[in-house]
Design an enzyme around this catalytic site. Structure first.
Site, PDB file in Angstrom:
ATOM      1  N   ALA A  18       3.288  -8.257   1.300  1.00  0.00           N
ATOM      2  CA  ALA A  18       2.604  -8.247   0.350  1.00  0.00           C
ATOM      3  C   ALA A  18       2.046  -9.328   0.057  1.00  0.00           C
ATOM      4  O   ALA A  18       0.847  -9.554  -0.117  1.00  0.00           O
ATOM      5  CB  ALA A  18       3.303  -7.370  -0.925  1.00  0.00           C
ATOM      6  N   ALA A  19       2.838 -10.366  -0.464  1.00  0.00           N
ATOM      7  CA  ALA A  19       2.239 -11.620  -1.000  1.00  0.00           C
ATOM      8  C   ALA A  19       1.477 -12.315   0.234  1.00  0.00           C
ATOM      9  O   ALA A  19       0.353 -13.093  -0.067  1.00  0.00           O
ATOM     10  CB  ALA A  19       3.491 -12.455  -1.513  1.00  0.00           C
ATOM     11  N   ARG A  29     -11.638 -13.813   2.296  1.00  0.00           N
ATOM     12  CA  ARG A  29     -12.893 -13.366   1.598  1.00  0.00           C
ATOM     13  C   ARG A  29     -13.771 -14.423   0.867  1.00  0.00           C
ATOM     14  O   ARG A  29     -14.667 -14.321   0.708  1.00  0.00           O
ATOM     15  CB  ARG A  29     -12.562 -12.475   0.335  1.00  0.00           C
ATOM     16  CG  ARG A  29     -11.847 -11.058   0.701  1.00  0.00           C
ATOM     17  CD  ARG A  29     -11.620 -10.080  -0.374  1.00  0.00           C
ATOM     18  NE  ARG A  29     -10.847  -9.042  -0.035  1.00  0.00           N
ATOM     19  CZ  ARG A  29      -9.537  -9.022  -0.104  1.00  0.00           C
ATOM     20  NH1 ARG A  29      -9.046  -9.698  -0.883  1.00  0.00           N
ATOM     21  NH2 ARG A  29      -8.821  -7.879   0.152  1.00  0.00           N
ATOM     22  N   GLU A  42       4.991 -13.708  11.188  1.00  0.00           N
ATOM     23  CA  GLU A  42       5.838 -12.550  10.581  1.00  0.00           C
ATOM     24  C   GLU A  42       6.788 -12.331  11.753  1.00  0.00           C
ATOM     25  O   GLU A  42       6.489 -11.819  12.959  1.00  0.00           O
ATOM     26  CB  GLU A  42       5.036 -11.159  10.338  1.00  0.00           C
ATOM     27  CG  GLU A  42       5.801  -9.695  10.038  1.00  0.00           C
ATOM     28  CD  GLU A  42       6.704 -10.028   9.004  1.00  0.00           C
ATOM     29  OE1 GLU A  42       7.801  -9.515   9.541  1.00  0.00           O
ATOM     30  OE2 GLU A  42       6.517 -10.458   8.025  1.00  0.00           O
ATOM     31  N   SER A  48       1.927  -5.891   5.718  1.00  0.00           N
ATOM     32  CA  SER A  48       1.497  -5.047   4.611  1.00  0.00           C
ATOM     33  C   SER A  48       1.766  -3.945   4.428  1.00  0.00           C
ATOM     34  O   SER A  48       1.117  -2.713   4.399  1.00  0.00           O
ATOM     35  CB  SER A  48      -0.254  -5.116   4.936  1.00  0.00           C
ATOM     36  OG  SER A  48      -0.559  -6.486   4.975  1.00  0.00           O
ATOM     37  N   CYS A  52       8.504  -0.564  -0.986  1.00  0.00           N
ATOM     38  CA  CYS A  52       9.181   0.642  -2.124  1.00  0.00           C
ATOM     39  C   CYS A  52       9.148   2.073  -1.701  1.00  0.00           C
ATOM     40  O   CYS A  52       9.909   3.012  -2.138  1.00  0.00           O
ATOM     41  CB  CYS A  52       8.519   0.488  -3.332  1.00  0.00           C
ATOM     42  SG  CYS A  52       8.464  -1.220  -3.957  1.00  0.00           S
ATOM     43  N   ASN A 316       1.917  -8.643  -4.705  1.00  0.00           N
ATOM     44  CA  ASN A 316       0.589  -8.428  -4.672  1.00  0.00           C
ATOM     45  C   ASN A 316      -0.360  -9.227  -5.473  1.00  0.00           C
ATOM     46  O   ASN A 316      -1.356  -9.933  -5.060  1.00  0.00           O
ATOM     47  CB  ASN A 316       0.049  -6.918  -4.777  1.00  0.00           C
ATOM     48  CG  ASN A 316       0.340  -6.260  -3.204  1.00  0.00           C
ATOM     49  OD1 ASN A 316      -0.390  -6.293  -2.224  1.00  0.00           O
ATOM     50  ND2 ASN A 316       1.402  -5.469  -3.460  1.00  0.00           N
ATOM     51  N   TYR A 437      -3.504  12.386 -27.722  1.00  0.00           N
ATOM     52  CA  TYR A 437      -2.611  13.593 -27.859  1.00  0.00           C
ATOM     53  C   TYR A 437      -3.391  14.944 -27.433  1.00  0.00           C
ATOM     54  O   TYR A 437      -4.514  15.127 -28.039  1.00  0.00           O
ATOM     55  CB  TYR A 437      -2.353  13.495 -29.445  1.00  0.00           C
ATOM     56  CG  TYR A 437      -1.929  14.773 -30.087  1.00  0.00           C
ATOM     57  CD1 TYR A 437      -0.608  15.423 -29.615  1.00  0.00           C
ATOM     58  CD2 TYR A 437      -2.811  15.554 -30.700  1.00  0.00           C
ATOM     59  CE1 TYR A 437      -0.244  16.678 -30.093  1.00  0.00           C
ATOM     60  CE2 TYR A 437      -2.293  16.700 -31.177  1.00  0.00           C
ATOM     61  CZ  TYR A 437      -0.922  17.420 -30.871  1.00  0.00           C
ATOM     62  OH  TYR A 437      -0.420  18.637 -31.229  1.00  0.00           O
TER      63      TYR A 437
END
Length: 463
Positions: A18-19, A29, A42, A48, A52, A316, A437
């Site tokens: 993620a990071a 970008r 890696e 990526s 979780c 992230n 509500y």
């Protein structure tokens, strides 16, 4: 270093989840390949992905591993990121601006120079140094490779007894996963109640729900060894006064920052073992080194202390901040309030801010209130009970923390409290929040606001 490559700079990223890959993608970008070369290392097979989501893949709720992958290595490479899988960085040379990397399969080593460095090495599962801990049939679940190894073991194992060691988020979620796969599940937990991120009175509600699912809870128990059979495979988990038979063991004890590289290089670490950064996620004392994700400590906005909170949401965001700064922009990460949500079957568990012991540790005087309410108007079909616990500072009435345990519609209510904590609101101010509500969604007074009203009254009563 730039001389050999002209004006183009090189960014080296250590860690492909993620990071790390968020940082690489955001930097790309902002700067094209002619301005910035990006090399990412890696040590695993995947990039990526959602760690979780592993318990839900193991349980079968998520049918395919690849659904957990947000962006494949091929997609990263298509964006001119030189991604090197199965390559582990083994040394940082900060003085010369280079990293040593080893090919996991061949053992070949080489140095790669950098102009800017991102450390996103994540966290490592806690594996106590106990007999049998490395025996076949014992699994952590930190990475997709770990999840695949566990599923391979389940496919080969004929027995149906699983022991989960630890009852934090991963332990509770893996206990549910094994129940869904038809296993007899025992959870061995060293704490008084499961979910030590909650106060014990709220953890008790989780305990009761887990037992209601048929899970055997063994609390206040210290694991002394993992026992093996004649074939060398795990056969039981031993505590001081019992043995719990096991055909497979899942470790859910927690994680610690993976900072061995940083420690060896002399980078600054906090009391929890995580890297220390400034608000731009630059490592303290370093001009061209950034760090993010589960390997760093972050500022707790409620207590003012540094904490280690390993969550994908933070990782992230760290990556986005790092990538913006590396790419020539500007961004900061202000801190966290410690929000987390989980579930065990239909029981939703949420918390944000401080627990009682957290508040005591930093010297805060506080009041606590606990309220019972429902997820919808009481007369509306399928309204389910929920319990909300709230902490508020005595002198100021400032909200300090909220814990919620309940059924459908309970967990995400914690976001109300997370926003209030971030804004520094008092419980009295919270009572005026204009929340949505309608009977299908909430009682007239939302349970969180009922707790805030009760807390405000308690604070007024204490002067």
């Amino acid at each position: 270093m730039n001389g050999a490559r002209g004006a183009r700079e090189r960014l080296v990223v250590i860690g492909g989840d993620a990071a790390g890959m968020s940082a690489a993608s955001q930097a790309r970008r902002l700067k094209g390949p002619d301005e910035l070369e990006i090399v990412a290392f890696e040590r695993g097979h995947f990039t990526s992905y959602s760690a979780c989501g592993i318990p839900y893949w193991v349980s079968g709720d998520v049918p395919e591993r690849d659904r957990l992958i947000a962006r494949t290595p091929e997609e990263h490479r298509a964006r001119d990121i030189d991604l090197r899988l199965r390559t582990e960085v083994t040394e940082l040379d900060l003085d010369r601006g280079r990293v040593r990397a080893r090919d996991v399969d061949s053992g070949a080593e080489s140095w790669t120079s950098y102009d800017k460095l991102v450390i996103a090495t994540g966290a490592q599962p806690i594996r106590p140094d106990l007999p049998g801990m490395d025996a076949p049939g014992v699994h952590g679940v930190q990475t997709l490779d770990d999840g695949q190894a566990l599923l391979d073991t389940l496919a080969r194992t004929s027995g149906r007894r699983a022991v989960v060691v630890g009852a934090g988020y991963i332990g509770v979620e893996m206990a549910e996963a094994m129940i869904k796969r038809g296993y007899e599940v025992t959870v061995v937990n060293r704490s008084r109640e499961p979910m030590a991120t909650l106060d014990p009175d709220m953890g008790r509600l989780v305990h009761e729900a887990m037992e209601g699912l048929g899970i055997t809870m063994v609390n206040d128990a210290e694991v002394t060894a993992l026992l093996t059979g004649d074939d060398g495979r795990v056969r039981a988990v031993a505590t001081e006064d019992a043995e719990h038979p096991a055909d497979v063991v899942v470790l859910g004890i927690g994680v610690r920052p993976e900072t061995a590289l940083a420690r060896a290089a002399g980078l600054p670490l906090g009391e929890h073992g995580g890297l220390l950064t400034d608000r731009s996620m630059r490592v303290r004392g370093q001009e061209e080194v950034w760090a993010g994700g589960d390997c760093v400590e972050v500022l707790d906005l409620v207590s003012g202390q540094q904490r280690h909170i390993p969550l994908g949401t933070h990782a992230n965001k760290h990556g986005q901040v790092i990538g913006a700064n590396v790419g020539g922009g500007y961004a900061t990460f202000p801190g966290v309030v410690g929000t987390a949500v989980s579930k065990v079957c239909d029981l939703e568990i949420a918390r944000t801010g401080l627990r009682e012991k957290d508040a005591r540790r930093v010297g805060l005087r506080f009041e606590t209130v606990t309220v019972e309410s429902t997820s919808r108007a009481g007369y509306y079909p399928d309204a389910s009970p929920m319990t909300v616990k709230m902490l508020a500072e005595v002198r100021t009435g400032r909200l300090l923390g909220v814990q919620i345990v309940g059924r459908e519609g309970a967990g995400k209510r914690v976001d109300i409290a997370a926003v209030a904590l971030t804004a520094g609101m008092t419980v009295d101010q919270m009572t005026a929040l204009d929340l949505g509500y309608a009977p299908p969604f909430s009682p007239v007074w939302d349970p969180v606001l009922v707790a805030a009203r009760k807390a405000a009254g308690r604070i007024r009563g204490t002067g």
